[in-house]
Enzyme design. Sequence first.
Site, PDB file in Angstrom:
ATOM      1  N   ASN A 210      15.088  84.684 -45.632  1.00 41.05           N
ATOM      2  CA  ASN A 210      15.295  85.945 -46.358  1.00 41.05           C
ATOM      3  C   ASN A 210      13.943  86.574 -46.678  1.00 41.05           C
ATOM      4  O   ASN A 210      12.905  86.060 -46.292  1.00 41.05           O
ATOM      5  CB  ASN A 210      16.112  85.686 -47.631  1.00 41.05           C
ATOM      6  CG  ASN A 210      15.432  84.674 -48.521  1.00 41.05           C
ATOM      7  OD1 ASN A 210      14.345  84.912 -49.029  1.00 41.05           O
ATOM      8  ND2 ASN A 210      16.050  83.499 -48.676  1.00 41.05           N
ATOM      9  N   PRO A 305      22.841  72.180 -50.597  1.00 38.86           N
ATOM     10  CA  PRO A 305      23.028  71.754 -51.990  1.00 38.86           C
ATOM     11  C   PRO A 305      22.553  72.859 -52.933  1.00 38.86           C
ATOM     12  O   PRO A 305      21.608  73.581 -52.610  1.00 38.86           O
ATOM     13  CB  PRO A 305      22.131  70.521 -52.116  1.00 38.86           C
ATOM     14  CG  PRO A 305      21.158  70.615 -50.986  1.00 38.86           C
ATOM     15  CD  PRO A 305      21.841  71.371 -49.889  1.00 38.86           C
ATOM     16  N   ASP A 306      23.230  73.026 -54.076  1.00 41.56           N
ATOM     17  CA  ASP A 306      22.796  73.995 -55.089  1.00 41.56           C
ATOM     18  C   ASP A 306      21.814  73.297 -56.020  1.00 41.56           C
ATOM     19  O   ASP A 306      22.197  72.469 -56.850  1.00 41.56           O
ATOM     20  CB  ASP A 306      24.005  74.539 -55.863  1.00 41.56           C
ATOM     21  CG  ASP A 306      23.599  75.730 -56.709  1.00 41.56           C
ATOM     22  OD1 ASP A 306      22.578  75.628 -57.424  1.00 41.56           O
ATOM     23  OD2 ASP A 306      24.279  76.767 -56.634  1.00 41.56           O
ATOM     24  N   ILE A 307      20.543  73.620 -55.851  1.00 42.57           N
ATOM     25  CA  ILE A 307      19.479  72.914 -56.578  1.00 42.57           C
ATOM     26  C   ILE A 307      19.612  73.143 -58.086  1.00 42.57           C
ATOM     27  O   ILE A 307      19.536  72.212 -58.894  1.00 42.57           O
ATOM     28  CB  ILE A 307      18.088  73.386 -56.078  1.00 42.57           C
ATOM     29  CG1 ILE A 307      17.971  73.128 -54.571  1.00 42.57           C
ATOM     30  CG2 ILE A 307      16.967  72.711 -56.845  1.00 42.57           C
ATOM     31  CD1 ILE A 307      16.786  73.797 -53.902  1.00 42.57           C
TER      32      ILE A 307
END
Length: 413
Positions: A210, A305-307
């Site tokens: 991004n 994974p959502d840190i």
Amino acid sequence: MNYLNGKQILLGVTGGIAAYKSAELVRQLRQSGAEVRVVMTAAACEFITPLTLQALSGNPVHVDLLDPDAEAAMGHIELARWADALLVAPATANFLARLVAGRAEDLLAAVCLACEAPVAVAPAMNRAMWTNTATVENIATLQSRHITVLGPADGSQACGETGPGRMLEAVELADGLSALFQTGVLAGRQVLVTAGPTREAIDPVRFLSNHSSGRMGFAVAAAAAEAGASVTLISGPVSLDTPPGVHRIDVESATDMYAAVMQAVTTADIFIGVAAVADYRPVTVAKQKLKKQAAEVSLQLQRNPDILAAVAALPDAPYTVGFAAETESVENNAQLKRQAKGIDMIAANQVGNGLGFNSEENALQVFWGAGEQQLAVTAKQKLARQLTEMIATQFQQGLHQGKVLKFNAKDST
Ligand code: PMT
């Protein structure tokens, strides 16, 4: 430590013989990495020419209060907003008295009144003027208003006398100014920050990513270090210099970032997730460069994974701050994100409007517990310092209340 690198310093010069030293001061500040703009009083122009300070600062020198060239013809407001700090050097006895009285009859006095950034003065005058009760009382008043007084030094004076009243040397003033940025609000704390984008490999030469430049996260890390914290910065691929005093760990992908965060977070008091972490990665990474074949190809993705959520869910979680990049319904989406990830505070920014990703400036809406605050558009460095103050305040309040301010899922926010 030099905290002047990248700072926007407004230098006010008033009419005393020490004004000749302002030239060396501008040079010193620029050498420390600061951008310098100069405002001179009419009397200062009798001692040193604006052209000299323009040449040294690389910016036009401002003298007139009523400046038709200034945007919206309000040069004093623009300059005050621009400054990360304002230093008046030399500050004459007359100027100090005007500052105490809150007068705004010339540009420099008006800028001092309008400035919300830290202000410092470097007095320079004859020793009898410095010890005169009027000046002593003026200095005490300025200090009670949180204006920092740098110097003066003791020694031989231009008038032939010896005593206190000499302006400090340029190096000493630069050091004093640098110290203004060390707020100490996070002294002794360990802060872990993530920044930049992640790259999710497709094959050896291609990746998903991004537009994050890392600027916002690096500014947050710098502000936390200036606030006295011991800072670890885990960064995706960016081309930025590491802020002074910050320990940096470089990573590529979201899973790399997750592993690095989970290892470093055990000692963190505060975690601030500024990174634009990719939510998905390709299921398979081709070992060789993919060849161009079909007109259309599909890429199968799996969740990363959502840190942030993982940090907030730790049994001994630090005070956890997330960012939310939103293109619409900023407040609503940010609050939902705060709730879903179980974090203490969220800083939401509207992106896609020239702000947020890969820009010098940003604006934030910050939400915590039952509180919220808007931080108006400004340079990311300045915004990061404001955010750091807010985080420190909420973190301290949580400590005083003897609890960690975790988001309560029953809250109706
Ligand atoms: O780097 P710059 O060019 O200066 O731009 C700054 C910025 C726009 C990247 C920054 O201000 C910002 O908004 N960062 C968060 C961007 C983002 O990914 O937002 P999000 O809404 O998708 O994620 C919400 C939060 O969860 C973020 O704190 C993010 O770090 C975190 N997250 C997201 C996904 C994931 N897998 N793990 C996470 O920890």
